[in-house]
Design an enzyme around this catalytic site. Sequence first.
Site, PDB file in Angstrom:
ATOM      1  N   ARG A  96       0.850  -1.206   0.000  1.00  0.00           N
ATOM      2  CA  ARG A  96       0.000   0.000   0.000  1.00  0.00           C
ATOM      3  C   ARG A  96       0.889   1.261   0.000  1.00  0.00           C
ATOM      4  O   ARG A  96       0.607   2.224  -0.714  1.00  0.00           O
ATOM      5  CB  ARG A  96      -0.909   0.030   1.222  1.00  0.00           C
ATOM      6  CG  ARG A  96      -1.738  -1.219   1.422  1.00  0.00           C
ATOM      7  CD  ARG A  96      -3.091  -1.179   0.732  1.00  0.00           C
ATOM      8  NE  ARG A  96      -3.881  -2.329   1.121  1.00  0.00           N
ATOM      9  CZ  ARG A  96      -3.910  -3.505   0.464  1.00  0.00           C
ATOM     10  NH1 ARG A  96      -3.213  -3.674  -0.643  1.00  0.00           N
ATOM     11  NH2 ARG A  96      -4.662  -4.498   0.912  1.00  0.00           N
ATOM     12  N   GLU A 132     -13.300 -14.837   9.445  1.00  0.00           N
ATOM     13  CA  GLU A 132     -13.334 -14.238   8.104  1.00  0.00           C
ATOM     14  C   GLU A 132     -12.958 -15.254   7.025  1.00  0.00           C
ATOM     15  O   GLU A 132     -11.773 -15.468   6.774  1.00  0.00           O
ATOM     16  CB  GLU A 132     -12.368 -13.047   8.033  1.00  0.00           C
ATOM     17  CG  GLU A 132     -12.375 -12.375   6.650  1.00  0.00           C
ATOM     18  CD  GLU A 132     -11.368 -11.250   6.497  1.00  0.00           C
ATOM     19  OE1 GLU A 132     -10.425 -11.159   7.315  1.00  0.00           O
ATOM     20  OE2 GLU A 132     -11.514 -10.459   5.559  1.00  0.00           O
ATOM     21  N   LYS A 159     -17.090 -12.110   9.535  1.00  0.00           N
ATOM     22  CA  LYS A 159     -16.645 -11.115   8.557  1.00  0.00           C
ATOM     23  C   LYS A 159     -16.761 -11.766   7.192  1.00  0.00           C
ATOM     24  O   LYS A 159     -16.041 -12.713   6.867  1.00  0.00           O
ATOM     25  CB  LYS A 159     -15.206 -10.669   8.836  1.00  0.00           C
ATOM     26  CG  LYS A 159     -14.673  -9.678   7.804  1.00  0.00           C
ATOM     27  CD  LYS A 159     -13.539  -8.852   8.352  1.00  0.00           C
ATOM     28  CE  LYS A 159     -12.969  -7.934   7.272  1.00  0.00           C
ATOM     29  NZ  LYS A 159     -12.117  -6.878   7.843  1.00  0.00           N
ATOM     30  N   SER A 190     -14.147  -5.147   2.240  1.00  0.00           N
ATOM     31  CA  SER A 190     -14.413  -4.475   0.956  1.00  0.00           C
ATOM     32  C   SER A 190     -13.792  -5.248  -0.198  1.00  0.00           C
ATOM     33  O   SER A 190     -14.339  -5.235  -1.321  1.00  0.00           O
ATOM     34  CB  SER A 190     -13.956  -3.017   0.985  1.00  0.00           C
ATOM     35  OG  SER A 190     -12.596  -2.862   1.292  1.00  0.00           O
ATOM     36  N   GLY A 191     -12.651  -5.909   0.031  1.00  0.00           N
ATOM     37  CA  GLY A 191     -12.151  -6.894  -0.930  1.00  0.00           C
ATOM     38  C   GLY A 191     -11.826  -6.416  -2.328  1.00  0.00           C
ATOM     39  O   GLY A 191     -11.931  -7.189  -3.275  1.00  0.00           O
ATOM     40  N   GLY A 192     -11.437  -5.137  -2.462  1.00  0.00           N
ATOM     41  CA  GLY A 192     -11.068  -4.649  -3.785  1.00  0.00           C
ATOM     42  C   GLY A 192     -12.200  -3.954  -4.526  1.00  0.00           C
ATOM     43  O   GLY A 192     -12.027  -3.531  -5.679  1.00  0.00           O
ATOM     44  N   ARG A 242      -9.322  -1.232   2.826  1.00  0.00           N
ATOM     45  CA  ARG A 242      -9.064  -0.298   1.726  1.00  0.00           C
ATOM     46  C   ARG A 242     -10.171   0.725   1.543  1.00  0.00           C
ATOM     47  O   ARG A 242      -9.908   1.908   1.317  1.00  0.00           O
ATOM     48  CB  ARG A 242      -8.837  -1.090   0.428  1.00  0.00           C
ATOM     49  CG  ARG A 242      -7.468  -1.713   0.359  1.00  0.00           C
ATOM     50  CD  ARG A 242      -7.402  -2.822  -0.653  1.00  0.00           C
ATOM     51  NE  ARG A 242      -8.086  -4.018  -0.195  1.00  0.00           N
ATOM     52  CZ  ARG A 242      -8.183  -5.152  -0.895  1.00  0.00           C
ATOM     53  NH1 ARG A 242      -7.643  -5.223  -2.092  1.00  0.00           N
ATOM     54  NH2 ARG A 242      -8.806  -6.195  -0.404  1.00  0.00           N
TER      55      ARG A 242
HETATM   56  P1  13P Z   1     -10.393  -4.868   2.747  1.00  0.00           P
HETATM   57  O1  13P Z   1     -11.664  -4.161   3.175  1.00  0.00           O
HETATM   58  O2  13P Z   1      -9.344  -3.963   2.199  1.00  0.00           O
HETATM   59  O3  13P Z   1     -10.692  -6.077   1.906  1.00  0.00           O
HETATM   60  O4  13P Z   1      -9.705  -5.415   4.078  1.00  0.00           O
HETATM   61  C1  13P Z   1     -10.468  -5.926   5.084  1.00  0.00           C
HETATM   62  C2  13P Z   1      -9.724  -6.991   5.774  1.00  0.00           C
HETATM   63  O5  13P Z   1      -9.537  -6.943   6.968  1.00  0.00           O
HETATM   64  C3  13P Z   1      -9.250  -8.122   4.987  1.00  0.00           C
HETATM   65  O6  13P Z   1      -8.761  -9.114   5.823  1.00  0.00           O
END
Ligand code: 13P
Length: 336
Positions: free
Chosen positions: A33, A177, A219, A261-263, A292
Amino acid sequence: MSIEHLAETALAMVAAGKGIIAIDESNATIAKRFDGVGIPNTEENRRAYRELLLTTPKLNEYVSGAILFDETIRQSTKAGVPFAKYMADNGIIPGIKVDKGTVPLAGFPGELVTEGLDGLRARLEEYYTLGARFAKWRAVINIGEDIPSGSCIEANSHALARYAALCQEAGLVPMVEPEVLIDGRHDIETCYEVTEVTLRSLFDALYQQNVALEGTILKASMVLPGKDSGEGASVDEVAESTLMCLKSAVPAILPGIVFLSGGQSDEDATAHLDAMNRMGPNPWPLTFSYGRAMQSAALKLWSQDLAGNVAKAQDTVYARARDNGMAAQGQWTRGG
Ligand code: 13P
């Protein structure tokens, strides 16, 4: 630790109109990042950046908790206040990422399993004394030709359940998650099927390991077409598919579900969350745990002037928190 205590923390994490900011990037991930915007990946820059995020004025109006990385929970503000104490004093529940990342799953090319169970009991005890009250473990499910395999899903579910049971023993709420990745050319139906089978496997494993769901947070990833599918999906289609998938696989007793959010773009992540809440009432509070989609604007601004742009960057963190907090109640207005 009593289940009531865990349940109380879990409910506070998903309090109405509040969500989680994920700032638990490992040093390797934050390096990517920082690289993207030309910031040297030094320990002091990582500390200063996390201080910027965590000391955003009025963050607790929309943020209930933050997930930290091991290095961060041991760091302090410039004024010398440990981050976990600063957070607790300001109404933000400290969380900690406790998995050790993914490695290739032997015998299953292209698939991953998450490591970190060895020695976890002692690490959790220490994190509790450092102030953490919830912990996150991320499993990664890849979609591709003939994958995911049942073996990969089961191995990851088993690890998630073992970790969750250890968390509850240590007085920490597990945030489980299982991330179904957005990468790939699959359609939205495939993502639906993989997410459903993954969640069913996860809740089966949690049951097998005696994990109390009242003190657990999921999550989840949203149900989306693959990034390289060339397929679009409307906001309502994503929201409907994700809700249906969750309703078919997640017990109603769970205190809440947060999303990664995952991209997705910032705006998509917010719009999808908002639409799901407008379609309610749902069996659980649905809110955000974005990394992100909470940070990208702030990181960009900060990179342009590390000393001078702190307040401006914090304004964007607050704005993203407010948008997502409104979306958690189905009250977000685009551009509003
Ligand atoms: P993102 O929302 O950037 O996907 O990250 C969340 C997260 O904690 C991924 O493990």
